[in-house]
Design an enzyme around this catalytic site. Structure first.
Site, PDB file in Angstrom:
ATOM      1  N   ASP A 195       0.872  -1.168   0.000  1.00 23.41           N
ATOM      2  CA  ASP A 195       0.000   0.000   0.000  1.00 23.41           C
ATOM      3  C   ASP A 195       0.911   1.220   0.000  1.00 23.41           C
ATOM      4  OD1 ASP A 195      -2.667   1.212   0.241  1.00 23.41           O
ATOM      5  OD2 ASP A 195      -1.930   1.923   2.177  1.00 23.41           O
ATOM      6  N   GLU A 280      -1.488  -1.032  -5.769  1.00 23.56           N
ATOM      7  CA  GLU A 280      -2.681  -0.390  -6.314  1.00 23.56           C
ATOM      8  C   GLU A 280      -2.315   0.257  -7.644  1.00 23.56           C
ATOM      9  OE1 GLU A 280      -3.650   3.238  -3.835  1.00 23.56           O
ATOM     10  OE2 GLU A 280      -2.120   2.287  -2.597  1.00 23.56           O
ATOM     11  N   ASP A 356      -3.065   0.697   7.111  1.00 26.71           N
ATOM     12  CA  ASP A 356      -2.429   0.509   5.810  1.00 26.71           C
ATOM     13  C   ASP A 356      -1.960  -0.932   5.589  1.00 26.71           C
ATOM     14  OD1 ASP A 356      -2.922   3.154   5.290  1.00 26.71           O
ATOM     15  OD2 ASP A 356      -0.952   3.836   5.984  1.00 26.71           O
TER      16      ASP A 356
END
Ligand SMILES: [Zn+2]
Length: 381
Positions: A195, A280, A356
């Site tokens: 992340d 991501e 996170d």
């Protein structure tokens, strides 16, 4: 699981040089001579083009080089291949120009290079002639300059092709371009999710590791902020303003180099340890304004990561991050929380995790469930 076989790579290695004052003068002089030659060659081609619409070619200009060296003794100290490379740069500028004309694009005519607009020269066959590393990389012997101290902060790999001497502000660097064989690491079935973090964390892994940007990097950034405030206070056109501007530019370059180095090391570490890294997809990550500050840095990091992974035969996958920061990684309960809540507490199954880390776990899981829509064939054990 399909493996992508990597092809030969060109890899650039950039090192800081520490020339003595006389060596610095030699570097400056070579640069200045190259710039003058560039402008002269450009002039010649412009005139030929204007007169007859015809091009004086690369080879023709290259043939004149020995004559240049015979008539202008100052050029004798410059390696002939460095001069050839200057002619090649002019040629490339014209080729680019003609290509844009042909494509019907707005084509800027190749321009003369003013002082400060020409900042490098190249040894095109550095593997065989012109430069040579000495004393196990503590110094480099440069034709026409001598033995210059350098800082080899990471080892050179592969077959040396070209070496470019580059001036950035008051500093000099050498950039080696090497050809490396594909170097696949042994098969590794471990996968990790990352992340992209908020300050002070650069990224957070699904294994709970919180990676911070190095302290020296944060320090340099604080220094830059001070220098920028300082610059804003200086009177326009003053000598002090000029000095302040140089200081800001220097810090900018320093930070850019440190950032690159940090990205390289972090990407190397991930690629060495994991067969698959899931992150991501920044293109799919909408409405992330709270994290947006670091966006530019991430994009560059993900590029480095993808490059290193390909080289090592490893896999990097981008997934849609929608809801990954809202879902419970254990039971799937979804709940929107304000961004300042750092700990994830699930009201349904009582899972407690760093927010996170939970997101990174979700990102990893998404790669398992999502079809291979990211242009990568994909399977997790
Ligand atoms: Zn839960």
């Amino acid at each position: 699981m399909t493996r992508i076989e990597p092809t030969t790579h060109k890899k650039a290695f950039k090192y800081r040089l520490y020339p003595t004052p006389p060596q610095r003068r030699d570097l400056e002089r070579t640069l200045s001579l190259c710039r003058q030659l560039y402008n002269a060659a450009l002039q010649e081609r412009r005139e030929a083009y204007k007169k007859a619409g015809q091009a004086v070619g690369f080879y023709e200009q290259k043939r004149h080089l020995p004559q240049v060296r015979a008539e202008l003794p100052e050029y004798k100290g410059v390696h002939s291949q460095v001069l050839q490379n200057v002619i090649e740069r002019v040629d490339l500028a014209f080729k680019g120009f003609f290509r844009r004309v042909k494509a019907g694009q707005k084509a800027g005519y190749p321009r003369f290079k003013g002082q400060g607009r020409y900042d490098s020269f190249t040894f095109p066959q550095a593997g065989t002639t012109g430069v040579k590393l000495q004393e196990r990389g503590k110094r480099v012997l440069i034709h026409g300059v001598g033995s210059v101290k350098l800082k080899l902060h990471r080892p050179l790999e592969g077959r040396l092709k070209t070496a470019t001497l580059k001036r950035e502000g008051d500093d000099w660097y050498i950039v080696f371009v090497c050809e490396t064989e594909p170097n696949p690491l042994p098969e590794n079935r471990a996968a990790i999710g990352i992340d992209l973090g908020t300050n002070p964390h650069f990224l957070i892994t699904s294994e709970g590791e919180l990676v911070e940007a190095p302290r020296y990097f944060q320090k340099a950034q604080a220094k830059l902020a001070t220098a920028q405030r300082d610059l804003a206070r200086k009177k326009r056109g003053s000598r002090r303003r000029k000095q302040a501007r140089r200081r800001v530019a220097k810090l900018h370059r320093k930070i850019a180099n440190q950032r690159k180095d940090f990205h390289h090391k972090l990407a190397r570490r991930l690629v060495n340890r994991y067969g698959t890294v899931v992150h991501e997809d920044l293109g799919l990550a909408r409405s992330r304004t709270a994290k947006g500050v670091q966006d530019a840095g991430w994009a560059a990091f993900l590029q480095t990561l993808a490059y290193k992974a390909e080289e090592a035969g490893r896999r990097v996958v981008g997934v849609d991050p929608k809801h990954t920061s809202q879902d419970c990684p254990v039971c799937g309960h979804r709940e929107r929380r304000p961004l300042w809540v750092r700990e994830y507490t699930c009201p349904q199954c009582d899972t407690r995790q760093h927010r996170d880390v939970a997101a990174a776990t979700n990102i990893l899981a998404r790669a398992r469930t999502e079809p291979a829509g990211m242009g990568t064939a994909w399977a997790v054990p």
